[in-house]
Design an enzyme around this catalytic site. Structure first.
Site, PDB file in Angstrom:
ATOM      1  N   GLU A   1     -16.330  12.349 -15.386  1.00  0.00           N
ATOM      2  CA  GLU A   1     -16.556  13.233 -16.209  1.00  0.00           C
ATOM      3  C   GLU A   1     -18.089  13.186 -16.774  1.00  0.00           C
ATOM      4  O   GLU A   1     -19.027  14.100 -16.701  1.00  0.00           O
ATOM      5  CB  GLU A   1     -15.646  13.092 -17.571  1.00  0.00           C
ATOM      6  CG  GLU A   1     -14.280  13.376 -17.294  1.00  0.00           C
ATOM      7  CD  GLU A   1     -13.580  12.023 -16.937  1.00  0.00           C
ATOM      8  OE1 GLU A   1     -12.261  12.077 -17.336  1.00  0.00           O
ATOM      9  OE2 GLU A   1     -14.120  11.323 -16.233  1.00  0.00           O
TER      10      GLU A   1
ATOM     11  N   ALA B   1       0.834  -1.666  15.286  1.00  0.00           N
ATOM     12  CA  ALA B   1       0.530  -0.787  16.401  1.00  0.00           C
ATOM     13  C   ALA B   1       1.643  -0.915  17.349  1.00  0.00           C
ATOM     14  O   ALA B   1       1.797  -2.194  17.499  1.00  0.00           O
ATOM     15  CB  ALA B   1      -0.831  -0.821  16.750  1.00  0.00           C
TER      16      ALA B   1
ATOM     17  N   THR C   1       0.978 -15.024  13.613  1.00  0.00           N
ATOM     18  CA  THR C   1       0.037 -13.958  13.933  1.00  0.00           C
ATOM     19  C   THR C   1      -1.448 -14.911  13.658  1.00  0.00           C
ATOM     20  O   THR C   1      -2.220 -14.694  14.453  1.00  0.00           O
ATOM     21  CB  THR C   1       0.215 -12.727  12.890  1.00  0.00           C
ATOM     22  OG1 THR C   1       1.051 -12.092  13.321  1.00  0.00           O
ATOM     23  CG2 THR C   1      -1.162 -11.842  13.470  1.00  0.00           C
TER      24      THR C   1
ATOM     25  N   LEU D   1      -9.779 -10.189   9.936  1.00  0.00           N
ATOM     26  CA  LEU D   1      -9.057  -9.295   8.975  1.00  0.00           C
ATOM     27  C   LEU D   1     -10.318  -8.899   8.056  1.00  0.00           C
ATOM     28  O   LEU D   1      -9.970  -8.884   6.799  1.00  0.00           O
ATOM     29  CB  LEU D   1      -8.068  -9.922   8.251  1.00  0.00           C
ATOM     30  CG  LEU D   1      -6.673 -10.403   9.362  1.00  0.00           C
ATOM     31  CD1 LEU D   1      -5.815 -11.051   8.360  1.00  0.00           C
ATOM     32  CD2 LEU D   1      -6.293  -9.158  10.106  1.00  0.00           C
TER      33      LEU D   1
ATOM     34  N   GLU E   1      -0.081  -6.256   7.814  1.00  0.00           N
ATOM     35  CA  GLU E   1      -0.242  -6.198   9.161  1.00  0.00           C
ATOM     36  C   GLU E   1       0.422  -6.766  10.088  1.00  0.00           C
ATOM     37  O   GLU E   1       0.046  -6.585  11.397  1.00  0.00           O
ATOM     38  CB  GLU E   1      -2.004  -6.304   9.182  1.00  0.00           C
ATOM     39  CG  GLU E   1      -2.598  -5.281   8.746  1.00  0.00           C
ATOM     40  CD  GLU E   1      -4.126  -5.204   9.622  1.00  0.00           C
ATOM     41  OE1 GLU E   1      -4.124  -5.339  10.564  1.00  0.00           O
ATOM     42  OE2 GLU E   1      -5.025  -5.024   8.779  1.00  0.00           O
TER      43      GLU E   1
ATOM     44  N   GLY F   1       3.134 -10.223  11.735  1.00  0.00           N
ATOM     45  CA  GLY F   1       3.586  -9.696  12.929  1.00  0.00           C
ATOM     46  C   GLY F   1       5.108  -9.073  12.584  1.00  0.00           C
ATOM     47  O   GLY F   1       5.378  -8.736  11.570  1.00  0.00           O
TER      48      GLY F   1
ATOM     49  N   LEU G   1       6.910  -8.127   9.087  1.00  0.00           N
ATOM     50  CA  LEU G   1       7.025  -6.897   9.016  1.00  0.00           C
ATOM     51  C   LEU G   1       8.556  -6.376   8.672  1.00  0.00           C
ATOM     52  O   LEU G   1       9.183  -5.610   7.836  1.00  0.00           O
ATOM     53  CB  LEU G   1       6.527  -5.986   9.946  1.00  0.00           C
ATOM     54  CG  LEU G   1       5.153  -5.784  10.131  1.00  0.00           C
ATOM     55  CD1 LEU G   1       4.675  -5.198  11.497  1.00  0.00           C
ATOM     56  CD2 LEU G   1       4.556  -4.820   9.022  1.00  0.00           C
TER      57      LEU G   1
END
Length: 330
Positions: free
Chosen positions: A53, A157, A201, A209, A272, A274, A278
């Protein structure tokens, strides 16, 4: 589309420009309209800087026009003294007669008091224009203040045949994502206060990272470990960012993670990997969003990626060769 919606969409476009430099503050854009024309625009550019604003009002070439203008903003103007003075007071001082706001601020320091300040001063306030879209934009901020915990995003991924990692000792390349997807992930990191991985990991992949591919702060790196000390040679133990090790079962570490994030005002956490970490978050339903990057490559063997029911898919985009799926729990 109504005129109010048209200008509110512009507010949302402006607000996105502040990412990832405003957290733990929300993303906010502001548009000032006089007699059907935009005469001022602004957005919150970085933490500690002027709010949307303020920037919009200061961009108006002829301040006299403010007295017959409508101010659009995607989040309730603040009413408290923080790093900057209250925006609600500034709007009143300039005698702006009308404010169109998408949603109230979930922060208990505001929570409707900004709107009350405007209405008490005689300003006409319209609330709820594109409320869902505005809530989506600041969903991490809203979760943090309403549920007293960070918004948790799971990300991994995988190959087209469902593998996310190599078996221990397999020396073949572990790379899965295309460069565009990697850039996308680094942007996610920059938008997150903390990033979580497991001990395996940390040791096997030895990642850094950081946000080296984009502009933005590197997240606080959190390692979940059932065991004791980690090798001192790990990249995560360098001085490129904060690193904390949390020990215990998933419930214990989740509470530790929540406490740490609330203490540091981390509104969003990126998990992320492993596969074990997850899966634990998924099985215990400790997540708000999951992002799956699918590469066209095939490995034939390796560590299987998590599987999410297809009915939880809410969106999908193409990123060069990869496809990115977005999931939300019901």
């Amino acid at each position: 589309m109504t005129q109010h919606e048209e200008y509110m969409y512009r507010c949302l476009e402006l607000a996105k420009k502040g990412s990832p430099h405003t957290w733990p503050n929300p993303l906010v854009g502001c548009v000032i309209v006089c007699e059907g024309k935009i005469i001022g625009e602004g957005y919150h550019q970085q933490l500690g800087g002027a709010h949307a604003e303020v920037n919009a009002i200061e961009s108006v070439a002829n301040p006299n026009l403010l007295r017959k203008s409508t101010l659009y903003v995607n989040l309730e103007p603040c009413s408290h003294f923080g790093k900057t003075p209250p925006c609600a007071n500034l709007i009143v001082e300039h005698k702006i007669p009308e404010v169109v706001c998408a949603m109230t601020d979930p922060n208990p320091q505001v929570a409707g008091t900004g709107i009350k300040r405007l209405m008490d001063a005689g300003c006409h306030v319209t609330l709820g224009t594109l409320e869902w879209e505005a809530s989506e934009l600041n969903r991490s901020f809203i979760t943090f203040h309403q549920q007293k915990r960070p918004y948790i995003i799971l990300k991994w991924a995988r190959t087209s045949d469902g593998f996310m990692g190599r078996h221990p000792g397999d020396q073949r390349s572990k790379s899965i994502s295309c460069p565009a997807s990697n850039h996308f992930v680094h942007q996610l990191r920059a938008e997150s206060g903390a990033l979580v991985i497991g001990r395996n990991t940390a040791i096997q992949d030895n990642p850094t990272l950081t946000t080296r591919l984009v502009s933005g702060r590197s997240p606080h790196r959190i390692i979940l470990s059932h065991e004791g000390d980690l090798p001192t040679s790990l990249n995560l133990l360098n001085d490129e960012g904060k690193t904390t090790v949390l020990s215990g079962d998933i419930r214990t570490t989740f509470q530790q993670l929540t406490d740490l994030c609330f203490e540091h005002q981390y509104t969003q956490v990126l998990v992320e990997g492993g596969a074990e970490v997850l899966s634990n978050f998924l099985l215990t339903e400790m997540w708000d969003e999951a992002i799956e990057i699918i590469s066209p490559m095939r490995w034939e063997d390796g560590i299987k990626s998590p599987v999410i029911p297809p009915d939880l898919l809410v969106d999908s985009i193409e990123m060069d060769a990869d496809r990115i799926n977005f999931y939300r729990p019901k």
